[in-house]
Motif scaffolding. Sequence first.
Motif, mmCIF file in Angstrom:
data_model
loop_
_atom_site.group_PDB
_atom_site.id
_atom_site.type_symbol
_atom_site.label_atom_id
_atom_site.label_comp_id
_atom_site.label_asym_id
_atom_site.label_seq_id
_atom_site.Cartn_x
_atom_site.Cartn_y
_atom_site.Cartn_z
ATOM 1 N N PRO A 176 -55.053 78.532 15.963
ATOM 2 C CA PRO A 176 -54.333 77.757 16.023
ATOM 3 C C PRO A 176 -55.659 76.663 16.938
ATOM 4 C CG PRO A 176 -52.484 78.358 16.840
ATOM 5 C CD PRO A 176 -53.270 79.272 16.598
ATOM 6 N N TYR A 177 -56.085 77.723 18.352
ATOM 7 C CA TYR A 177 -56.838 76.764 19.509
ATOM 8 C C TYR A 177 -57.981 77.459 19.060
ATOM 9 C CZ TYR A 177 -51.949 75.628 20.456
ATOM 10 O OH TYR A 177 -50.598 75.694 20.223
ATOM 11 N N GLU A 178 -58.491 78.060 18.129
ATOM 12 C CA GLU A 178 -59.805 78.666 18.221
ATOM 13 C C GLU A 178 -60.816 77.359 18.466
ATOM 14 O OE1 GLU A 178 -63.036 80.765 15.828
ATOM 15 O OE2 GLU A 178 -61.348 81.271 15.213
ATOM 16 N N GLY A 179 -61.772 77.749 19.618
ATOM 17 C CA GLY A 179 -63.040 76.238 19.574
ATOM 18 C C GLY A 179 -62.736 75.245 20.832
ATOM 19 N N VAL A 180 -61.145 75.471 20.885
ATOM 20 C CA VAL A 180 -60.416 74.078 21.775
ATOM 21 C C VAL A 180 -60.596 74.910 23.403
ATOM 22 C CG1 VAL A 180 -58.619 72.935 22.635
ATOM 23 C CG2 VAL A 180 -58.906 73.221 20.521
ATOM 24 N N GLU A 195 -51.639 84.921 25.972
ATOM 25 C CA GLU A 195 -50.286 84.375 26.717
ATOM 26 C C GLU A 195 -51.014 82.852 27.248
ATOM 27 O OE1 GLU A 195 -46.371 85.054 28.542
ATOM 28 O OE2 GLU A 195 -47.520 86.540 27.402
ATOM 29 N N THR A 196 -51.296 83.139 28.741
ATOM 30 C CA THR A 196 -52.139 81.650 29.789
ATOM 31 C C THR A 196 -52.872 81.032 28.442
ATOM 32 O OG1 THR A 196 -51.920 83.206 31.377
ATOM 33 C CG2 THR A 196 -53.135 81.163 31.083
ATOM 34 N N ALA A 197 -53.587 81.294 27.570
ATOM 35 C CA ALA A 197 -54.747 80.236 26.720
ATOM 36 C C ALA A 197 -53.321 79.127 25.782
ATOM 37 C CB ALA A 197 -55.101 81.378 25.720
ATOM 38 N N HIS A 198 -52.876 80.388 24.981
ATOM 39 C CA HIS A 198 -51.555 79.775 24.115
ATOM 40 C C HIS A 198 -50.421 78.464 25.192
ATOM 41 C CE1 HIS A 198 -49.190 79.898 20.400
ATOM 42 N NE2 HIS A 198 -48.266 79.610 20.834
ATOM 43 N N PHE A 199 -50.510 78.736 26.461
ATOM 44 C CA PHE A 199 -49.216 78.224 26.582
ATOM 45 C C PHE A 199 -50.216 76.515 27.390
ATOM 46 C CE2 PHE A 199 -48.503 76.012 31.172
ATOM 47 C CZ PHE A 199 -47.791 75.532 30.969
ATOM 48 N N LEU A 200 -51.764 76.707 27.191
ATOM 49 C CA LEU A 200 -52.661 75.585 27.787
ATOM 50 C C LEU A 200 -53.055 74.580 26.496
ATOM 51 C CD1 LEU A 200 -54.602 77.392 30.796
ATOM 52 C CD2 LEU A 200 -52.506 75.330 30.344
ATOM 53 N N GLN A 201 -52.481 75.850 24.689
ATOM 54 C CA GLN A 201 -53.697 74.894 23.867
ATOM 55 C C GLN A 201 -54.700 75.391 23.972
ATOM 56 O OE1 GLN A 201 -51.337 72.105 23.264
ATOM 57 N NE2 GLN A 201 -49.020 72.929 22.609
ATOM 58 N N MET A 202 -55.371 76.254 24.553
ATOM 59 C CA MET A 202 -56.565 76.763 24.251
ATOM 60 C C MET A 202 -57.045 77.404 23.921
ATOM 61 S SD MET A 202 -57.881 76.909 28.212
ATOM 62 C CE MET A 202 -59.776 76.807 28.170
ATOM 63 N N ASP A 203 -58.715 77.915 23.622
ATOM 64 C CA ASP A 203 -58.941 78.983 23.561
ATOM 65 C C ASP A 203 -59.058 80.069 24.300
ATOM 66 O OD1 ASP A 203 -60.834 81.089 22.310
ATOM 67 O OD2 ASP A 203 -62.254 80.287 20.739
ATOM 68 N N TYR A 204 -59.145 81.234 23.628
ATOM 69 C CA TYR A 204 -58.577 82.115 25.208
ATOM 70 C C TYR A 204 -60.125 82.748 25.257
ATOM 71 C CZ TYR A 204 -59.594 86.081 21.847
ATOM 72 O OH TYR A 204 -60.082 86.529 20.586
ATOM 73 N N HIS A 205 -61.067 82.614 24.027
ATOM 74 C CA HIS A 205 -62.533 82.249 25.071
ATOM 75 C C HIS A 205 -62.686 82.126 25.921
ATOM 76 C CE1 HIS A 205 -61.957 84.908 20.891
ATOM 77 N NE2 HIS A 205 -62.809 85.663 21.378
#
Length: 132
Positions: A4-8, A70-80
């Motif tokens: 859901p955070y792809e591109g963020v 997990e960190t990217a999910h916590f921060l609501q951002m794309d892990y890339h």
Amino acid sequence: MSDPYEGVCEPAPELAGFTYSIFEPSAIEVVADAIFVASEHATEVYVERFDDCYRWSLVHKGGAYPLLRETAHFLQMDYHALAIGFRSVVGGYTALAEYPEDEPTPDAAAVVPLQYPTLPPDAVELVRQAVG
């Protein structure tokens, strides 16, 4: 399932502030607030004590890549769009680190289990039971 955070490419502003107490020893109440927010998704966190200050981190037993996700999910951002520093801590867990080679040695450290929601007063109690 798509991310859901792809591109963020930036952390959610309301969450980014909680990362301060991952890297800087802070008052237990500051750490407890961050743990409360993390408890929405995390089932455990790493905590450490330095004199009367504390730090916390998301953790994972699978190493750096699952911790990154997990960190990217916590921060609501794309892990890339995220790079993390990491280190091995107690019990075979991997935790976030700003400067992995220069981490200070805490007076006490532990991984604590969480339930959602782990309210701030409960988080204070969990941290104190775990690391004093």
